[in-house]
Design a protein around this motif. Structure first.
Motif, PDB file in Angstrom:
ATOM      1  N   ASP A  48      21.452 -12.145  44.588  1.00 56.93           N
ATOM      2  CA  ASP A  48      21.458 -10.862  43.888  1.00 56.93           C
ATOM      3  C   ASP A  48      20.072 -10.236  43.772  1.00 56.93           C
ATOM      4  OD1 ASP A  48      24.199 -10.994  43.471  1.00 56.93           O
ATOM      5  OD2 ASP A  48      23.970 -12.089  41.594  1.00 56.93           O
ATOM      6  N   GLU A  49      19.050 -10.865  44.370  1.00 60.42           N
ATOM      7  CA  GLU A  49      17.679 -10.367  44.247  1.00 60.42           C
ATOM      8  C   GLU A  49      16.957 -10.402  45.582  1.00 60.42           C
ATOM      9  OE1 GLU A  49      15.925 -12.923  41.341  1.00 60.42           O
ATOM     10  OE2 GLU A  49      16.828 -11.842  39.662  1.00 60.42           O
ATOM     11  N   VAL A  50      16.030  -9.452  45.770  1.00 57.89           N
ATOM     12  CA  VAL A  50      15.145  -9.453  46.928  1.00 57.89           C
ATOM     13  C   VAL A  50      13.707  -9.253  46.444  1.00 57.89           C
ATOM     14  CG1 VAL A  50      16.848  -8.601  48.577  1.00 57.89           C
ATOM     15  CG2 VAL A  50      15.439  -6.972  47.360  1.00 57.89           C
ATOM     16  N   ASP A  51      12.776  -9.795  47.192  1.00 57.32           N
ATOM     17  CA  ASP A  51      11.358  -9.677  46.884  1.00 57.32           C
ATOM     18  C   ASP A  51      10.782  -8.594  47.783  1.00 57.32           C
ATOM     19  OD1 ASP A  51       8.940 -10.350  45.692  1.00 57.32           O
ATOM     20  OD2 ASP A  51       8.436 -11.774  47.273  1.00 57.32           O
ATOM     21  N   CYS A  52       9.899  -7.751  47.235  1.00 53.99           N
ATOM     22  CA  CYS A  52       9.318  -6.685  48.055  1.00 53.99           C
ATOM     23  C   CYS A  52       7.950  -6.298  47.501  1.00 53.99           C
ATOM     24  CB  CYS A  52      10.243  -5.477  48.103  1.00 53.99           C
ATOM     25  SG  CYS A  52      10.605  -4.777  46.500  1.00 53.99           S
ATOM     26  N   ARG A  53       7.271  -5.455  48.248  1.00 59.39           N
ATOM     27  CA  ARG A  53       5.945  -4.979  47.864  1.00 59.39           C
ATOM     28  C   ARG A  53       6.006  -3.456  47.722  1.00 59.39           C
ATOM     29  NH1 ARG A  53       1.347  -7.725  47.962  1.00 59.39           N
ATOM     30  NH2 ARG A  53      -0.599  -6.570  47.932  1.00 59.39           N
ATOM     31  N   VAL A  54       5.641  -2.967  46.531  1.00 67.51           N
ATOM     32  CA  VAL A  54       5.655  -1.532  46.254  1.00 67.51           C
ATOM     33  C   VAL A  54       4.320  -1.154  45.637  1.00 67.51           C
ATOM     34  CG1 VAL A  54       6.769   0.326  44.982  1.00 67.51           C
ATOM     35  CG2 VAL A  54       8.136  -1.563  45.863  1.00 67.51           C
ATOM     36  N   ASP A  55       3.629  -0.223  46.254  1.00 70.04           N
ATOM     37  CA  ASP A  55       2.331   0.254  45.757  1.00 70.04           C
ATOM     38  C   ASP A  55       1.358  -0.888  45.477  1.00 70.04           C
ATOM     39  OD1 ASP A  55       3.261   2.859  45.909  1.00 70.04           O
ATOM     40  OD2 ASP A  55       3.902   2.905  43.811  1.00 70.04           O
ATOM     41  N   GLY A  56       1.355  -1.902  46.321  1.00 71.54           N
ATOM     42  CA  GLY A  56       0.428  -3.010  46.183  1.00 71.54           C
ATOM     43  C   GLY A  56       0.860  -4.093  45.212  1.00 71.54           C
ATOM     44  N   SER A  57       2.022  -3.944  44.609  1.00 70.14           N
ATOM     45  CA  SER A  57       2.522  -4.941  43.660  1.00 70.14           C
ATOM     46  C   SER A  57       3.752  -5.634  44.230  1.00 70.14           C
ATOM     47  CB  SER A  57       2.916  -4.271  42.345  1.00 70.14           C
ATOM     48  OG  SER A  57       1.821  -3.625  41.772  1.00 70.14           O
ATOM     49  N   ASN A  58       3.818  -6.952  44.076  1.00 69.65           N
ATOM     50  CA  ASN A  58       5.009  -7.694  44.472  1.00 69.65           C
ATOM     51  C   ASN A  58       6.006  -7.645  43.322  1.00 69.65           C
ATOM     52  OD1 ASN A  58       4.116  -8.504  46.984  1.00 69.65           O
ATOM     53  ND2 ASN A  58       3.092 -10.306  46.168  1.00 69.65           N
ATOM     54  N   ILE A  59       7.225  -7.189  43.616  1.00 71.22           N
ATOM     55  CA  ILE A  59       8.257  -7.119  42.594  1.00 71.22           C
ATOM     56  C   ILE A  59       9.570  -7.657  43.143  1.00 71.22           C
ATOM     57  CG2 ILE A  59       7.225  -5.205  41.317  1.00 71.22           C
ATOM     58  CD1 ILE A  59       9.208  -3.345  42.632  1.00 71.22           C
ATOM     59  N   VAL A  60      10.453  -8.048  42.243  1.00 71.12           N
ATOM     60  CA  VAL A  60      11.783  -8.531  42.599  1.00 71.12           C
ATOM     61  C   VAL A  60      12.782  -7.485  42.123  1.00 71.12           C
ATOM     62  CG1 VAL A  60      13.490 -10.335  42.222  1.00 71.12           C
ATOM     63  CG2 VAL A  60      11.075 -10.931  42.407  1.00 71.12           C
ATOM     64  N   LEU A  61      13.673  -7.056  43.019  1.00 74.88           N
ATOM     65  CA  LEU A  61      14.664  -6.035  42.692  1.00 74.88           C
ATOM     66  C   LEU A  61      16.069  -6.585  42.843  1.00 74.88           C
ATOM     67  CD1 LEU A  61      13.151  -2.989  44.601  1.00 74.88           C
ATOM     68  CD2 LEU A  61      13.068  -3.418  42.161  1.00 74.88           C
ATOM     69  N   LYS A  62      16.969  -6.107  42.011  1.00 69.25           N
ATOM     70  CA  LYS A  62      18.389  -6.454  42.115  1.00 69.25           C
ATOM     71  C   LYS A  62      18.989  -5.680  43.283  1.00 69.25           C
ATOM     72  CE  LYS A  62      19.187  -8.837  38.261  1.00 69.25           C
ATOM     73  NZ  LYS A  62      19.803 -10.124  38.226  1.00 69.25           N
ATOM     74  N   THR A  63      19.810  -6.365  44.070  1.00 67.13           N
ATOM     75  CA  THR A  63      20.428  -5.727  45.230  1.00 67.13           C
ATOM     76  C   THR A  63      21.437  -4.660  44.826  1.00 67.13           C
ATOM     77  OG1 THR A  63      22.054  -7.503  45.352  1.00 67.13           O
ATOM     78  CG2 THR A  63      20.086  -7.720  46.725  1.00 67.13           C
ATOM     79  N   ALA A  64      21.920  -4.673  43.593  1.00 66.27           N
ATOM     80  CA  ALA A  64      22.882  -3.666  43.125  1.00 66.27           C
ATOM     81  C   ALA A  64      22.273  -2.270  43.082  1.00 66.27           C
ATOM     82  CB  ALA A  64      23.397  -4.054  41.739  1.00 66.27           C
ATOM     83  N   PHE A  65      20.940  -2.168  43.094  1.00 69.80           N
ATOM     84  CA  PHE A  65      20.269  -0.877  43.027  1.00 69.80           C
ATOM     85  C   PHE A  65      19.649  -0.468  44.356  1.00 69.80           C
ATOM     86  CE2 PHE A  65      19.850  -2.736  38.701  1.00 69.80           C
ATOM     87  CZ  PHE A  65      20.729  -1.874  38.072  1.00 69.80           C
ATOM     88  N   LEU A  66      20.023  -1.154  45.431  1.00 70.28           N
ATOM     89  CA  LEU A  66      19.441  -0.881  46.753  1.00 70.28           C
ATOM     90  C   LEU A  66      20.505  -0.489  47.755  1.00 70.28           C
ATOM     91  CD1 LEU A  66      17.082  -3.974  46.976  1.00 70.28           C
ATOM     92  CD2 LEU A  66      16.505  -1.681  46.178  1.00 70.28           C
ATOM     93  N   LYS A  67      20.095   0.339  48.731  1.00 72.02           N
ATOM     94  CA  LYS A  67      20.979   0.734  49.837  1.00 72.02           C
ATOM     95  C   LYS A  67      20.199   0.576  51.132  1.00 72.02           C
ATOM     96  CE  LYS A  67      21.755   5.061  50.768  1.00 72.02           C
ATOM     97  NZ  LYS A  67      22.220   6.451  50.738  1.00 72.02           N
ATOM     98  N   LYS A  68      20.788  -0.106  52.100  1.00 70.70           N
ATOM     99  CA  LYS A  68      20.134  -0.331  53.389  1.00 70.70           C
ATOM    100  C   LYS A  68      20.013   0.974  54.156  1.00 70.70           C
ATOM    101  CE  LYS A  68      20.378  -3.208  57.505  1.00 70.70           C
ATOM    102  NZ  LYS A  68      21.098  -4.301  58.167  1.00 70.70           N
ATOM    103  N   LEU A  69      18.869   1.161  54.825  1.00 66.24           N
ATOM    104  CA  LEU A  69      18.662   2.358  55.648  1.00 66.24           C
ATOM    105  C   LEU A  69      19.155   2.133  57.043  1.00 66.24           C
ATOM    106  CD1 LEU A  69      15.137   3.522  54.550  1.00 66.24           C
ATOM    107  CD2 LEU A  69      17.324   4.486  53.947  1.00 66.24           C
TER     108      LEU A  69
END
Length: 69
Positions: A48-69
């Motif tokens: 239910d989670e993915v790790d990513c880098r946004v604006d130089g910060s590593n964060i973990v996001l829930k997949t329920a709030f993401l849509k694949k491009l």
């Protein structure tokens, strides 16, 4: 283990996703706006989670709030 986005599409390491809802990042004053594109996600042990880098910060996001491009 299958990791799926909010629409049920399978996600893999290195995919690009977009945020479908404004999200406040805990422990930071940063807010991810709807439509923000995130490239090169990394899968975690939790489906239910993915790790990513946004604006130089590593964060973990829930997949329920993401849509694949």
């Amino acid at each position: 283990m299958e990791v799926k986005d909010s629409n049920g599409t399978l996600l893999q390491d290195g995919d690009a996703v977009t945020v479908i809802k404004d999200l406040k990042v805990k422990g930071s004053s940063m807010t991810l706006k709807r439509g923000t594109t995130i490239k090169k996600i990394r899968l975690t042990d939790d489906p239910d989670e993915v790790d990513c880098r946004v604006d130089g910060s590593n964060i973990v996001l829930k997949t329920a709030f993401l849509k694949k491009l």
